[in-house]
Design a protein around this motif. Structure first.
Motif, PDB file in Angstrom:
ATOM      1  N   LYS A  49      70.507  33.068  95.413  1.00 20.67           N
ATOM      2  CA  LYS A  49      69.070  32.888  95.222  1.00 20.67           C
ATOM      3  C   LYS A  49      68.775  32.080  93.959  1.00 20.67           C
ATOM      4  O   LYS A  49      68.002  31.123  93.987  1.00 20.67           O
ATOM      5  CB  LYS A  49      68.408  34.268  95.129  1.00 20.67           C
ATOM      6  CG  LYS A  49      66.893  34.254  94.984  1.00 20.67           C
ATOM      7  CD  LYS A  49      66.401  35.702  94.863  1.00 20.67           C
ATOM      8  CE  LYS A  49      64.899  35.781  94.682  1.00 20.67           C
ATOM      9  NZ  LYS A  49      64.172  35.597  95.945  1.00 20.67           N
ATOM     10  N   MET A  53      67.301  28.382  93.607  1.00 20.77           N
ATOM     11  CA  MET A  53      66.025  28.267  92.896  1.00 20.77           C
ATOM     12  C   MET A  53      66.100  27.191  91.816  1.00 20.77           C
ATOM     13  O   MET A  53      65.163  26.425  91.613  1.00 20.77           O
ATOM     14  CB  MET A  53      65.704  29.634  92.260  1.00 20.77           C
ATOM     15  CG  MET A  53      64.307  29.808  91.747  1.00 20.77           C
ATOM     16  SD  MET A  53      64.120  31.468  91.017  1.00 20.77           S
ATOM     17  CE  MET A  53      63.800  32.476  92.441  1.00 20.77           C
ATOM     18  N   TYR A 193      58.209  28.203  89.062  1.00 24.37           N
ATOM     19  CA  TYR A 193      59.539  28.032  89.661  1.00 24.37           C
ATOM     20  C   TYR A 193      59.933  26.556  89.667  1.00 24.37           C
ATOM     21  O   TYR A 193      61.081  26.195  89.430  1.00 24.37           O
ATOM     22  CB  TYR A 193      59.572  28.596  91.086  1.00 24.37           C
ATOM     23  CG  TYR A 193      59.397  30.101  91.133  1.00 24.37           C
ATOM     24  CD1 TYR A 193      60.477  30.951  90.907  1.00 24.37           C
ATOM     25  CD2 TYR A 193      58.161  30.677  91.409  1.00 24.37           C
ATOM     26  CE1 TYR A 193      60.336  32.333  90.956  1.00 24.37           C
ATOM     27  CE2 TYR A 193      58.009  32.059  91.459  1.00 24.37           C
ATOM     28  CZ  TYR A 193      59.100  32.880  91.229  1.00 24.37           C
ATOM     29  OH  TYR A 193      58.950  34.244  91.274  1.00 24.37           O
ATOM     30  N   ILE A 254      67.034  40.469  91.716  1.00 27.21           N
ATOM     31  CA  ILE A 254      66.313  39.845  92.838  1.00 27.21           C
ATOM     32  C   ILE A 254      64.843  40.245  92.796  1.00 27.21           C
ATOM     33  O   ILE A 254      63.940  39.420  92.931  1.00 27.21           O
ATOM     34  CB  ILE A 254      66.962  40.243  94.180  1.00 27.21           C
ATOM     35  CG1 ILE A 254      68.352  39.605  94.291  1.00 27.21           C
ATOM     36  CG2 ILE A 254      66.069  39.842  95.361  1.00 27.21           C
ATOM     37  CD1 ILE A 254      69.165  40.077  95.492  1.00 27.21           C
ATOM     38  N   TYR A 255      64.625  41.545  92.558  1.00 27.50           N
ATOM     39  CA  TYR A 255      63.237  42.024  92.472  1.00 27.50           C
ATOM     40  C   TYR A 255      62.493  41.285  91.364  1.00 27.50           C
ATOM     41  O   TYR A 255      61.358  40.829  91.542  1.00 27.50           O
ATOM     42  CB  TYR A 255      63.218  43.547  92.228  1.00 27.50           C
ATOM     43  CG  TYR A 255      61.808  44.073  92.162  1.00 27.50           C
ATOM     44  CD1 TYR A 255      61.129  44.443  93.318  1.00 27.50           C
ATOM     45  CD2 TYR A 255      61.125  44.112  90.937  1.00 27.50           C
ATOM     46  CE1 TYR A 255      59.811  44.867  93.267  1.00 27.50           C
ATOM     47  CE2 TYR A 255      59.809  44.527  90.876  1.00 27.50           C
ATOM     48  CZ  TYR A 255      59.158  44.905  92.040  1.00 27.50           C
ATOM     49  OH  TYR A 255      57.846  45.306  91.992  1.00 27.50           O
ATOM     50  N   ASP A 258      61.475  37.747  92.095  1.00 27.47           N
ATOM     51  CA  ASP A 258      60.343  37.682  93.017  1.00 27.47           C
ATOM     52  C   ASP A 258      59.034  38.148  92.390  1.00 27.47           C
ATOM     53  O   ASP A 258      57.970  37.650  92.750  1.00 27.47           O
ATOM     54  CB  ASP A 258      60.625  38.548  94.263  1.00 27.47           C
ATOM     55  CG  ASP A 258      61.649  37.904  95.183  1.00 27.47           C
ATOM     56  OD1 ASP A 258      61.808  36.665  95.117  1.00 27.47           O
ATOM     57  OD2 ASP A 258      62.304  38.638  95.955  1.00 27.47           O
ATOM     58  N   HIS A 259      59.104  39.120  91.478  1.00 22.04           N
ATOM     59  CA  HIS A 259      57.866  39.769  91.015  1.00 22.04           C
ATOM     60  C   HIS A 259      57.563  39.655  89.527  1.00 22.04           C
ATOM     61  O   HIS A 259      56.459  39.977  89.120  1.00 22.04           O
ATOM     62  CB  HIS A 259      57.892  41.257  91.390  1.00 22.04           C
ATOM     63  CG  HIS A 259      57.956  41.510  92.863  1.00 22.04           C
ATOM     64  ND1 HIS A 259      59.146  41.719  93.521  1.00 22.04           N
ATOM     65  CD2 HIS A 259      56.982  41.538  93.803  1.00 22.04           C
ATOM     66  CE1 HIS A 259      58.897  41.890  94.813  1.00 22.04           C
ATOM     67  NE2 HIS A 259      57.598  41.779  95.014  1.00 22.04           N
TER      68      HIS A 259
END
Ligand SMILES: *Cc1c(COP(=O)(O)O)cnc(C)c1O
Length: 353
Positions: A49, A53, A193, A254-255, A258-259
């Motif tokens: 990921k 990214m 991002y 990962i969390y 994303d957040h």
């Protein structure tokens, strides 16, 4: 302020955060396996990921930012080679000299300019000619953010281009890459991002800390080419950084990706709010923060009261590092009430009406 909402306001570092309930849930439900065998699906997903990214072929999950920089430097440089680095950069000053101790790779430190950059002419002049007297200059290592400052993007492009044109590779200590990206995105009206990727792609490798502003309990990720990451994998093993069912930590990463990226803007806003609240306090000099870190200098006669001031802040449950220069770091676990608590304590000490 009610007693129940009162808590310790901890500004020492953005590493002091505890995982949020949804992050804990993500961790507890993670699929795991033995990552030394490459079997941990969550670690693999995190690596894929972040590599995707930031625009790299591969990535490696490591326990700390220190190990990530270490793996990068030792993968780029052989024994007897050197890296150009800032005098106050973490991967020169704050990592126990690991690259020299374990890798026989010597640093070539340079002074920072006021904006955190290393002057291009000084980088150029520090690259040693091919001569038996000298170590072989192999790598340029930059840090972004540096001391809470965002390296100007044009500078990042120029410095990494210069390195490339002189046959060097480049590494970014992006412990707080996403703070830089969020600030840059706010300035450009773009997406965090996208900016993270624009910055990262200037370099041959990038290390990102998950345990700082992104708020995970531990972990960093090194991104680079497949060949570089394969070398780094071996060095991580040598350093004792091969972990087993570590998907529990990767799930937090990962969390967080994303957040917890875009919300860094809230930390930056809090930093500005805090700095503004200190404007005009006699005895303090405060530079306008660019990201989540506010440096507060005690000046003039106030310097003599620094120990007393620190004790006073502690008595008001405001935790901060420093003595004459205090560093207030904003993060997930401080909020507007915490900033108010700190401002009230500082105003009380300096008798601001
Ligand atoms: C925190 C930090 C690191 C590495 O930190 P660890 O404590 O080893 O995870 C590296 N570089 C910078 C700029 C940092 O702030």
């Amino acid at each position: 302020m009610t007693l129940s909402s009162y808590k310790i306001a901890d500004f020492r570092s953005d590493t002091v955060t505890c995982p949020t309930p949804p992050m804990r849930e993500a961790m507890m439900s993670a699929a795991v396996g033995d990552d030394v065998f490459g079997d941990d699906p969550t670690v693999n997903a995190l690596q894929d990921k972040l590599a995707a990214m930031l625009g790299f072929e591969a990535a490696l999950f490591v326990p700390t930012g220190t190990m990530s920089n270490f793996c990068a430097i030792l993968s780029h440089c052989q024994r007897g080679e050197e890296y150009i680095v800032g005098q106050h950069a973490h991967c020169y000053r704050m990592e126990g000299g690991g690259a020299a101790v374990f890798g026989s790779v010597q640093p070539q430190p340079l002074e920072h300019q006021a904006d955190g950059t290393l002057a291009l002419a000084e980088i150029d002049a520090a690259i040693k000619p091919d001569d038996a007297h000298f170590a072989i200059t192999r790598l340029l290592a930059l840090e972004n953010t540096f001391g809470g400052k965002v390296l100007p993007f044009a500078y990042v492009q120029q410095a990494t281009q210069l390195a490339k044109s002189r046959g060097l590779v480049s590494h970014l200590d992006g412990a707080r890459l996403f703070n830089a990206a969020v600030a840059q995105a706010a300035g450009n009206g773009t997406d965090a991002y996208l900016e993270a990727r624009r910055i990262a792609r200037c370099f041959d490798s990038v290390s990102v800390c998950l345990s700082k502003g992104l708020g995970t309990p531990a972990g960093s990720v090194l991104c680079g080419s497949r060949a570089l990451i394969s070398k780094a994998h071996r060095i991580r093993k040598m350093a004792g950084g091969g972990m087993r069912q570590v998907g529990f930590l990767a799930a937090a990463g990962i969390y967080a990706l994303d957040h917890h990226v875009e919300r860094l803007a809230q930390d930056h806003a809090l930093a500005r709010q805090f700095a503004e609240g200190l404007a005009g306090v006699d005895g303090l000099a405060v530079a306008a923060p660019q990201t989540n870190i506010v440096f507060v200098d005690l000046i003039g006669p106030a310097r003599e009261k620094s120990a007393e001031f620190m004790a006073f802040l502690k008595s008001r449950d405001v935790l901060v590092l420093g003595l004459y220069r205090l560093r207030f770091v904003m993060h997930l676990d401080v909020d507007a009430a915490g900033v108010e608590q700190a401002l009230a304590a500082i105003h009380a000490f300096f008798k601001v009406a």
